[in-house]
Design a protein around this motif. Structure first.
Motif, PDB file in Angstrom:
ATOM      1  N   HIS A   1       0.837  -1.196   0.000  1.00 36.02           N
ATOM      2  CA  HIS A   1       0.000   0.000   0.000  1.00 36.02           C
ATOM      3  C   HIS A   1       0.875   1.250   0.000  1.00 36.02           C
ATOM      4  CE1 HIS A   1      -3.130   2.838   1.272  1.00 36.02           C
ATOM      5  NE2 HIS A   1      -3.899   2.004   0.610  1.00 36.02           N
TER       6      HIS A   1
ATOM      7  N   LEU B   1      -0.688   7.327  -4.506  1.00 32.68           N
ATOM      8  CA  LEU B   1      -1.913   7.253  -3.713  1.00 32.68           C
ATOM      9  C   LEU B   1      -3.076   7.937  -4.443  1.00 32.68           C
ATOM     10  CD1 LEU B   1      -2.803   6.370  -0.749  1.00 32.68           C
ATOM     11  CD2 LEU B   1      -2.699   8.803  -0.222  1.00 32.68           C
ATOM     12  N   VAL B   2      -2.797   9.114  -4.992  1.00 34.77           N
ATOM     13  CA  VAL B   2      -3.825   9.869  -5.708  1.00 34.77           C
ATOM     14  C   VAL B   2      -4.271   9.096  -6.961  1.00 34.77           C
ATOM     15  CG1 VAL B   2      -4.188  11.936  -7.105  1.00 34.77           C
ATOM     16  CG2 VAL B   2      -3.175  12.150  -4.823  1.00 34.77           C
TER      17      VAL B   2
ATOM     18  N   THR C   1       0.721   4.118   1.237  1.00 34.25           N
ATOM     19  CA  THR C   1       0.986   4.870   2.464  1.00 34.25           C
ATOM     20  C   THR C   1       2.166   4.279   3.246  1.00 34.25           C
ATOM     21  OG1 THR C   1      -0.669   3.607   3.705  1.00 34.25           O
ATOM     22  CG2 THR C   1      -1.385   5.698   2.758  1.00 34.25           C
TER      23      THR C   1
ATOM     24  N   LEU D   1       2.780  10.141  -2.820  1.00 32.75           N
ATOM     25  CA  LEU D   1       1.494  10.851  -2.885  1.00 32.75           C
ATOM     26  C   LEU D   1       0.854  10.686  -4.265  1.00 32.75           C
ATOM     27  CD1 LEU D   1       2.126  14.233  -0.999  1.00 32.75           C
ATOM     28  CD2 LEU D   1       0.927  12.210  -0.179  1.00 32.75           C
ATOM     29  N   LYS D   2       1.690  10.770  -5.290  1.00 35.18           N
ATOM     30  CA  LYS D   2       1.152  10.608  -6.658  1.00 35.18           C
ATOM     31  C   LYS D   2       0.561   9.219  -6.840  1.00 35.18           C
ATOM     32  CE  LYS D   2       4.286  13.859  -8.798  1.00 35.18           C
ATOM     33  NZ  LYS D   2       5.478  14.057  -9.642  1.00 35.18           N
TER      34      LYS D   2
ATOM     35  N   ARG E   1      -4.223   5.866  -7.440  1.00 34.80           N
ATOM     36  CA  ARG E   1      -5.029   4.716  -7.005  1.00 34.80           C
ATOM     37  C   ARG E   1      -6.434   5.168  -6.604  1.00 34.80           C
ATOM     38  NH1 ARG E   1      -2.982  -0.112  -2.975  1.00 34.80           N
ATOM     39  NH2 ARG E   1      -5.034  -0.894  -2.458  1.00 34.80           N
ATOM     40  N   PHE E   2      -6.499   6.305  -5.922  1.00 32.56           N
ATOM     41  CA  PHE E   2      -7.799   6.871  -5.529  1.00 32.56           C
ATOM     42  C   PHE E   2      -8.626   7.183  -6.771  1.00 32.56           C
ATOM     43  CE2 PHE E   2     -10.387  10.677  -4.689  1.00 32.56           C
ATOM     44  CZ  PHE E   2     -11.153  10.237  -3.629  1.00 32.56           C
TER      45      PHE E   2
END
Lengths: 115, 115
Positions: A6, A97-98, A8, A94-95, A100-101
């Motif tokens: 993951h 994570l974004v 994070t 962060l990229k 994936r979101f």
């Protein structure tokens, strides 16, 4: 769901914490910033900003220099090479994570399941 | 430098903290997840995950349900509507931060100055 680790898990709390991420992203643009500039831009108290700068300095991510401008005492904070690298790593996480979101927001590309 | 409020000011520590951001982004994909799934995916201890879930539940961002599957006690965590909204707000702030970072990396679009 992806089987990759993951995103994070790539975050480093020293860098990810809200105020410290603010300090590092400002310094990434300016190189060096004055204590009072950081304080007003990030809306922090003296004590709060001081503690976050200390955490970053202890981690080798910024350097602190105290001096005077005329008679006025000033504190300058400068991003180190290690700080620039740590911020780049955080931004990559962060990229991811974004991305994936965003993917999970698209019903054509994602199935929702309970795990 | 932009005169707009710095994007890290939009971050809510309840949502932004590394482990909690992980919990919320997983739940955003799955709706509901089992405690042990979250624990293994985010590589947290029982105590640590329990505390983060408590913070999220106190903020109304997740709901916790305890029960049994056969004889095995289980805990399910479900994203609330407020949690989904809070995560979307955080993701917008992260996108703004990443965009600003990318812009500052492009020497054609950005001047570096000391402030």
């Amino acid at each position: 769901m992806s089987d990759e680790p993951h995103s994070t898990l790539s975050f480093d709390d020293t860098v990810h914490q809200r105020a410290r991420l603010g300090i590092l992203t400002i310094l990434q643009e300016t190189g060096t910033a004055d204590f009072s500039y950081l304080k007003s831009t990030l809306q922090l108290t003296d004590g709060n900003l001081g503690r976050h700068i200390e955490v970053l300095a202890n981690g080798g991510l910024v350097q602190v220099k105290k001096g005077y401008e005329g008679r006025r005492p000033r504190t300058w904070v400068t991003l180190t090479k290690a700080g620039r690298t740590a911020l780049a790593v955080e931004m990559d996480a962060l990229k991811a994570l974004v991305a994936r979101f965003d993917l999970s927001q698209d019903p054509k590309k994602s199935g929702t399941k309970t795990v």
